[in-house]
Design a protein around this motif. Structure first.
Motif, PDB file in Angstrom:
ATOM      1  N   LYS A  75       0.814  -1.219   0.000  1.00 18.00           N
ATOM      2  CA  LYS A  75       0.000   0.000   0.000  1.00 18.00           C
ATOM      3  C   LYS A  75       0.845   1.265   0.000  1.00 18.00           C
ATOM      4  O   LYS A  75       0.417   2.306  -0.492  1.00 18.00           O
ATOM      5  CB  LYS A  75      -0.944   0.006   1.205  1.00 18.00           C
ATOM      6  CG  LYS A  75      -1.946   1.142   1.180  1.00 18.00           C
ATOM      7  CD  LYS A  75      -3.108   0.916   2.128  1.00 18.00           C
ATOM      8  CE  LYS A  75      -4.130   2.034   1.994  1.00 18.00           C
ATOM      9  NZ  LYS A  75      -5.318   1.817   2.854  1.00 18.00           N
ATOM     10  N   ASN A  76       2.048   1.204   0.577  1.00 13.57           N
ATOM     11  CA  ASN A  76       2.951   2.358   0.650  1.00 13.57           C
ATOM     12  C   ASN A  76       2.257   3.605   1.221  1.00 13.57           C
ATOM     13  O   ASN A  76       2.215   4.659   0.587  1.00 13.57           O
ATOM     14  CB  ASN A  76       3.529   2.665  -0.737  1.00 13.57           C
ATOM     15  CG  ASN A  76       4.516   3.819  -0.739  1.00 13.57           C
ATOM     16  OD1 ASN A  76       4.445   4.703  -1.587  1.00 13.57           O
ATOM     17  ND2 ASN A  76       5.434   3.821   0.195  1.00 13.57           N
ATOM     18  N   PRO A  77       1.712   3.504   2.454  1.00 15.21           N
ATOM     19  CA  PRO A  77       0.991   4.655   3.018  1.00 15.21           C
ATOM     20  C   PRO A  77       1.938   5.782   3.434  1.00 15.21           C
ATOM     21  O   PRO A  77       3.065   5.546   3.880  1.00 15.21           O
ATOM     22  CB  PRO A  77       0.310   4.056   4.252  1.00 15.21           C
ATOM     23  CG  PRO A  77       1.228   2.944   4.676  1.00 15.21           C
ATOM     24  CD  PRO A  77       1.753   2.360   3.386  1.00 15.21           C
TER      25      PRO A  77
ATOM     26  N   ALA B  63       4.644   4.009  15.283  1.00 13.24           N
ATOM     27  CA  ALA B  63       4.638   4.402  13.876  1.00 13.24           C
ATOM     28  C   ALA B  63       4.241   3.222  12.989  1.00 13.24           C
ATOM     29  O   ALA B  63       3.471   3.381  12.036  1.00 13.24           O
ATOM     30  CB  ALA B  63       6.005   4.939  13.477  1.00 13.24           C
ATOM     31  N   VAL B  64       4.771   2.049  13.299  1.00 11.61           N
ATOM     32  CA  VAL B  64       4.423   0.842  12.539  1.00 11.61           C
ATOM     33  C   VAL B  64       2.933   0.532  12.710  1.00 11.61           C
ATOM     34  O   VAL B  64       2.245   0.149  11.762  1.00 11.61           O
ATOM     35  CB  VAL B  64       5.289  -0.352  12.970  1.00 11.61           C
ATOM     36  CG1 VAL B  64       4.839  -1.644  12.278  1.00 11.61           C
ATOM     37  CG2 VAL B  64       6.760  -0.087  12.645  1.00 11.61           C
TER      38      VAL B  64
ATOM     39  N   ALA C 104       0.139   0.076   9.926  1.00 12.18           N
ATOM     40  CA  ALA C 104      -0.657  -1.166   9.899  1.00 12.18           C
ATOM     41  C   ALA C 104      -2.147  -0.862   9.964  1.00 12.18           C
ATOM     42  O   ALA C 104      -2.949  -1.548   9.321  1.00 12.18           O
ATOM     43  CB  ALA C 104      -0.250  -2.073  11.051  1.00 12.18           C
ATOM     44  N   TYR C 105      -2.514   0.143  10.732  1.00 20.39           N
ATOM     45  CA  TYR C 105      -3.935   0.479  10.901  1.00 20.39           C
ATOM     46  C   TYR C 105      -4.582   0.796   9.557  1.00 20.39           C
ATOM     47  O   TYR C 105      -5.733   0.412   9.302  1.00 20.39           O
ATOM     48  CB  TYR C 105      -4.092   1.667  11.847  1.00 20.39           C
ATOM     49  CG  TYR C 105      -5.513   1.908  12.299  1.00 20.39           C
ATOM     50  CD1 TYR C 105      -5.941   1.482  13.545  1.00 20.39           C
ATOM     51  CD2 TYR C 105      -6.444   2.554  11.471  1.00 20.39           C
ATOM     52  CE1 TYR C 105      -7.251   1.685  13.966  1.00 20.39           C
ATOM     53  CE2 TYR C 105      -7.749   2.751  11.879  1.00 20.39           C
ATOM     54  CZ  TYR C 105      -8.149   2.313  13.128  1.00 20.39           C
ATOM     55  OH  TYR C 105      -9.443   2.502  13.525  1.00 20.39           O
ATOM     56  N   VAL C 106      -3.847   1.488   8.696  1.00 16.38           N
ATOM     57  CA  VAL C 106      -4.422   1.945   7.430  1.00 16.38           C
ATOM     58  C   VAL C 106      -4.188   0.981   6.273  1.00 16.38           C
ATOM     59  O   VAL C 106      -4.646   1.222   5.157  1.00 16.38           O
ATOM     60  CB  VAL C 106      -3.874   3.339   7.049  1.00 16.38           C
ATOM     61  CG1 VAL C 106      -4.163   4.343   8.156  1.00 16.38           C
ATOM     62  CG2 VAL C 106      -2.371   3.294   6.758  1.00 16.38           C
TER      63      VAL C 106
ATOM     64  N   TYR D  18      -8.164  -3.978  14.375  1.00 14.06           N
ATOM     65  CA  TYR D  18      -7.820  -4.702  15.603  1.00 14.06           C
ATOM     66  C   TYR D  18      -6.945  -5.909  15.281  1.00 14.06           C
ATOM     67  O   TYR D  18      -5.901  -6.126  15.910  1.00 14.06           O
ATOM     68  CB  TYR D  18      -9.080  -5.152  16.344  1.00 14.06           C
ATOM     69  CG  TYR D  18      -8.779  -5.966  17.592  1.00 14.06           C
ATOM     70  CD1 TYR D  18      -8.500  -5.339  18.799  1.00 14.06           C
ATOM     71  CD2 TYR D  18      -8.744  -7.367  17.550  1.00 14.06           C
ATOM     72  CE1 TYR D  18      -8.198  -6.075  19.941  1.00 14.06           C
ATOM     73  CE2 TYR D  18      -8.442  -8.107  18.684  1.00 14.06           C
ATOM     74  CZ  TYR D  18      -8.175  -7.462  19.873  1.00 14.06           C
ATOM     75  OH  TYR D  18      -7.868  -8.200  20.992  1.00 14.06           O
ATOM     76  N   ARG D  19      -7.359  -6.682  14.309  1.00 12.55           N
ATOM     77  CA  ARG D  19      -6.582  -7.860  13.913  1.00 12.55           C
ATOM     78  C   ARG D  19      -5.208  -7.450  13.387  1.00 12.55           C
ATOM     79  O   ARG D  19      -4.193  -8.088  13.696  1.00 12.55           O
ATOM     80  CB  ARG D  19      -7.330  -8.644  12.839  1.00 12.55           C
ATOM     81  CG  ARG D  19      -6.586  -9.899  12.362  1.00 12.55           C
ATOM     82  CD  ARG D  19      -7.216 -10.516  11.135  1.00 12.55           C
ATOM     83  NE  ARG D  19      -7.226  -9.602   9.999  1.00 12.55           N
ATOM     84  CZ  ARG D  19      -6.144  -9.345   9.250  1.00 12.55           C
ATOM     85  NH1 ARG D  19      -4.968  -9.916   9.533  1.00 12.55           N
ATOM     86  NH2 ARG D  19      -6.226  -8.512   8.234  1.00 12.55           N
ATOM     87  N   GLN D  20      -5.169  -6.382  12.618  1.00 15.58           N
ATOM     88  CA  GLN D  20      -3.907  -5.918  12.050  1.00 15.58           C
ATOM     89  C   GLN D  20      -2.925  -5.469  13.133  1.00 15.58           C
ATOM     90  O   GLN D  20      -1.728  -5.790  13.074  1.00 15.58           O
ATOM     91  CB  GLN D  20      -4.182  -4.768  11.078  1.00 15.58           C
ATOM     92  CG  GLN D  20      -4.887  -5.209   9.809  1.00 15.58           C
ATOM     93  CD  GLN D  20      -5.763  -4.157   9.170  1.00 15.58           C
ATOM     94  OE1 GLN D  20      -6.795  -4.455   8.578  1.00 15.58           O
ATOM     95  NE2 GLN D  20      -5.375  -2.882   9.294  1.00 15.58           N
TER      96      GLN D  20
END
Length: 251
Positions: free
Chosen positions: A9-11, A194-195, A199-201, A207-209
Motif C-alpha cells: 500500500k505504501n501509506p 509508527a508501525v 498497519a492500521y491503514v 484490531y486484527r492488524q
C-alpha cells in the motif's frame, strides 16, 4: 502478513513526533515500505495531513508549539477521516504532560493509543509513580483499565511491556515473546507506534492488524537479538528484520 500489505500500500505516515526518535521512526517506516513525513510546523500540518494515510502524534519532547500543531493536525485528520494514533510518552511524568494528553484526548478522536503501563495509569487516572518516560512503579489492572480507556475514547488501546495487551473495549488478548534488549535502545516503542499507524491503514480489520503487528514486533526483537551481541548493532538489526519481513522473508 500485515507488514507485507503495508509495503504493497505504501501509506504516507505523517509523524508529529519527538526529536529523540524521529530518525529511527522514519527509517523504520521506510524499512516496511511506508513513506514517512516528519512535519510539525503550525503553518503546514493541516495541509500536510490532507495527503497522509495516517497521523501519528507522539508527545516525547512536548512543548506548546508542538502541542498546537498536534491539535491542528489531529482535528483536520478527524474531519477527513484519517486515522490518528497517540503515543503519550511519559504522560504521567509531569502535570504539563498529563494535562496535555487529556486535552488531546478531549479534542481529537484517536483510532488507537499505544502506551506503556505507566502512561496507561496516567490516562486512566490511577495513582502511579512514573520514572521519566519509563513505565515506573505502581499497582494497576492492565486489562480493566485498558478496556475502560478503550470504551471511554472509542479506540483500540495497546499497552506494551514484557507482555503486550491489546483491546478495543470488547475484544482483548495478551501477546508474549520479545527480548529485553528492546528496552536498552531508545525509540523502539515509538517506532512500534509508527508501525501501528501504518498497519492500521493497510487493511480493513484494524484490531486484527494491530494484534498481528505486536506479535511480529516481538518476533523481530527475538530475531534481532540472535544476530548480534552489541546494543548498537541491535537497533540496526531491528530495522533489518522489519525490512526482511516486509519483503516476504521468513519469520
Amino acid at each position: 502478513m500485515i507488514i507485507q500489505k503495508i509495503r504493497q500500500k505504501n501509506p504516507l505516515i505523517h509523524c508529529i513526533t519527538n526529536y529523540v526518535v524521529a530518525n529511527f521512526q522514519a527509517n523504520g517506516l521506510l524499512a516496511i515500505g511506508a513513506s514517512p513525513v516528519m512535519a510539525d510546523g503550525n503553518d503546514e500540518v493541516e495541509e500536510m495531513v490532507t495527503i497522509a494515510s495516517g497521523l501519528l502524534i507522539n508527545i516525547g519532547t512536548l512543548n506548546d508549539t508542538m502541542k498546537k500543531s498536534m491539535l491542528l493536525a489531529g482535528k483536520r485528520a478527524n474531519v477527513l477521516g484519517i486515522p490518528v494514533i497517540l503515543d503519550p510518552v511519559g504522560a504521567g511524568a509531569t502535570n504539563y504532560r498529563k494535562k496535555a494528553v487529556q486535552h488531546l484526548l478531549e479534542e481529537i478522536q484517536f483510532a488507537a493509543i499505544r502506551c506503556n503501563i505507566g502512561e496507561l495509569a496516567a490516562i486512566a487516572h490511577v495513582e502511579w509513580q512514573q520514572k521519566g518516560v519509563d513505565s515506573g512503579t505502581g499497582s494497576i489492572s492492565v486489562e480493566d483499565e485498558a478496556k475502560k480507556v478503550a470504551q471511554l475514547y472509542q479506540c483500540i488501546v495497546i499497552v506494551t511491556g514484557e507482555k503486550d495487551f491489546i483491546t478495543d473495549g470488547t475484544q482483548q488478548q495478551w501477546i508474549t515473546g520479545g527480548n529485553a534488549q528492546m528496552t536498552e535502545v531508545t525509540g523502539t516503542g515509538c517506532l512500534l507506534s509508527a508501525v501501528c499507524c501504518a498497519a492500521y491503514v493497510a487493511d480493513q480489520q484494524p484490531y486484527r492488524q494491530l494484534a498481528e503487528v505486536l506479535k511480529l514486533y516481538k518476533q523481530i526483537a527475538e530475531q534481532a537479538a540472535t544476530s548480534t551481541q552489541y546494543i548498537g548493532d541491535f537497533q540496526i538489526a531491528v530495522l533489518n528484520e522489519l525490512g526482511h519481513l516486509s519483503k516476504g522473508g521468513e519469520q
